[in-house]
Design an enzyme around this catalytic site. Structure first.
Site: not given
Ligand code: ADQ
Length: 458
Positions: A158, A366
């Site tokens: 991921h 990312d």
């Molecule tokens: P993350 O590093 O956690 O994931 P991301 O892909 O942006 O990053 O996902 C974050 C999730 O958390 C999103 O669905 C977002 O809506 C939710 N989120 C963030 N802040 C929030 C808040 N304040 N309240 C509610 N929800 C919140 C890791 C990898 C990424 C990859 C994903 C999936 O680092 O690059 O895209 O896994 O593989």
């Protein structure tokens, strides 16, 4: 397809009515597991007594069996807070300066992977397909093979795969690299990650890509591929459409009093570029003084991994920076930056994306970044906002109609903010449609199915 076993560090358990927790990945994997009478194994998130690990605790909800293990305090310190989050995470995000390698943590990482293999092995039936997730569990297939497991095993990373010079700076990189060759399919988000992986094998003299998704390394032939993860696009569109009456969204809109909202949403993590983003917003206001009092950056950032020292330090740094910008530029009736450490419900989040004229998604690095995709899916088709997206997010490969920026270049981010806020509606609609078309085709269900189809193909 036969029974599916998913293994991940944490397991998102459904609520008491059997509904999976919100979030596209949990929903897609639950739906695949439902279809295939699946089993989901992982860490319970709990700490067991000092040395004793009780047997797996199992429960069946609907068609799915959940098998969870506790970990000891030492395991959590060495495997999770240690090797996974202080060595693999920073290295794979190209932050060698933050990588803190210790031999004991490496051995804790392997010890927990052996524990997972020992606990899982008796549950595996001959035709089961096994899908392992993420950097916490890279050695799991190798450990299962040592125990005689001949099943198909797939792995999905991921986070990004780093360039060779970065990976090679990590002690024990070779053991990690070799571990992946025990899988039958290794999946990355993007072709860039796959190319970096292939380059690591080539430079190490350990293997090469053969074409047709095949790779030969360490004496085994296995498949590799790019599978860009996505969101439940239709559901996110629907939730955003219903969010106008969400009380938090309505209150936020009223409190803005007509000024423009720019939104950033990230876990508190140094890979997300939050301090650079606030600095860029500061510069944007200095460069465009007519936007003062009329533009607000809302940065929604739940804390994460607070037991890892770098994260605690970062929490302090971001809060201080937001305070400094507000102190310097704010007025009695306007704060340029609203910074909160809360998690929000899906509907509030979708509604805030929808009222924001700009989604500012500027990670330094990312794997994919789902926030960028959620921001796009939440927009009003007839009057969408503009996505400003880092070139170093995997999402930039698909969402190339966003305004792409270099998050290390504050001036370019500041200029992009002005371009976004003054972009005519036709141009916004055109960019949004191009991105939305991709998100509608490549949603999370498509991602899940294409990975499983490739894993089970002869
Ligand atoms: P993350 O590093 O956690 O994931 P991301 O892909 O942006 O990053 O996902 C974050 C999730 O958390 C999103 O669905 C977002 O809506 C939710 N989120 C963030 N802040 C929030 C808040 N304040 N309240 C509610 N929800 C919140 C890791 C990898 C990424 C990859 C994903 C999936 O680092 O690059 O895209 O896994 O593989």
């Amino acid at each position: 397809m036969s029974r599916l076993i998913v293994v991940s560090n944490r397991v998102p358990l459904p609520d008491k009515n059997g509904n999976p927790p919100p979030g596209g990945l949990a929903i897609a994997l639950h739906s695949a597991l439902q279809k295939h009478n699946g089993l989901w194994m992982g860490w319970s998130g709990k700490q067991s007594a000092e040395t004793y690990i009780p047997p797996l605790s199992s429960q069946r909800i609907g068609n799915i069996e959940y098998a969870l293990t506790d970990l000891t305090k030492k395991d959590i310190a060495e495997y999770y807070n240690g090797f996974a989050n202080r060595v693999l995470w920073p290295t794979f995000h190209c932050r060698l300066d933050l990588s803190e390698y210790a031999r004991s943590e490496m051995s804790g990482y392997y010890r927990v992977n052996r524990l997972f293999a020992d606990l899982l092995m008796p549950l595996i039936e001959p035709d089961d397909i096994i899908w392992v997730h993420d950097y916490h569990l890279i050695p799991l297939a190798e450990e299962l093979r040592i125990r005689g497991c001949a099943n198909r095993i797939g792995f999905f990373l991921h986070i990004p795969w780093p360039p060779a010079d970065i990976l090679f700076a990590m002690p024990v990189y070779d053991v990690i690299l070799r571990g992946l060759s025990s899988y039958d399919l290794v999946g990355f988000h993007t072709r860039y990650d796959l190319d970096n992986f292939a380059e690591c094998l080539r430079r190490e003299g350990a293997g090469e890509l053969l074409g047709n998704d095949l790779c030969r390394a360490y004496g085994r032939v296995f498949r590799c591929g790019a599978f860009p993860i996505s969101i439940d696009t239709a559901e996110f569109e629907r939730v955003a459409g219903d969010a106008a009456n969400d009380p938090l969204v309505a209150r936020t809109k009223a409190s803005l009093g007509g000024s423009d909202l720019v939104i950033g949403v990230d876990r508190l993590d140094y890979s997300k570029g939050i301090t650079q983003r606030i600095d860029a917003f500061h510069r944007f206001l200095q460069m465009n003084t007519m936007r003062m009092g009329r533009t607000t950056l809302l940065q929604v950032t739940p804390t994460s991994r607070s037991n890892v020292p770098e994260y605690a330090a970062m929490q302090k740094a971001v809060a201080e920076l937001a305070g400094r910008v507000n102190g310097e530029l704010g007025t009695v009736d306007w704060s340029p930056v609203r910074y909160i450490n809360q998690s929000l419900g899906r509907q509030s989040l979708a509604g805030l994306y929808r009222i924001a004229k700009v989604g500012l998604v500027t990670p330094l690095r990312d794997g994919m970044n789902l926030v960028a995709k959620e921001y796009v899916a939440a927009q009003r088709p007839e009057d969408p906002g503009v996505l400003i997206l880092s070139r170093f997010a995997g999402a930039a490969r698909e969402l190339d109609s966003a305004l792409l920026v270099n998050p290390y270049d504050l001036d370019s981010m500041a200029s992009a903010l002005e371009v976004a806020l003054s972009m005519p509606r036709d141009a916004r609609v055109e960019r949004w449609q191009a991105m939305m078309e991709k998100l509608r085709t490549n949603d999370i269900f498509h991602w899940c199915q294409s990975f499983l189809d490739t894993l089970t193909r002869d």
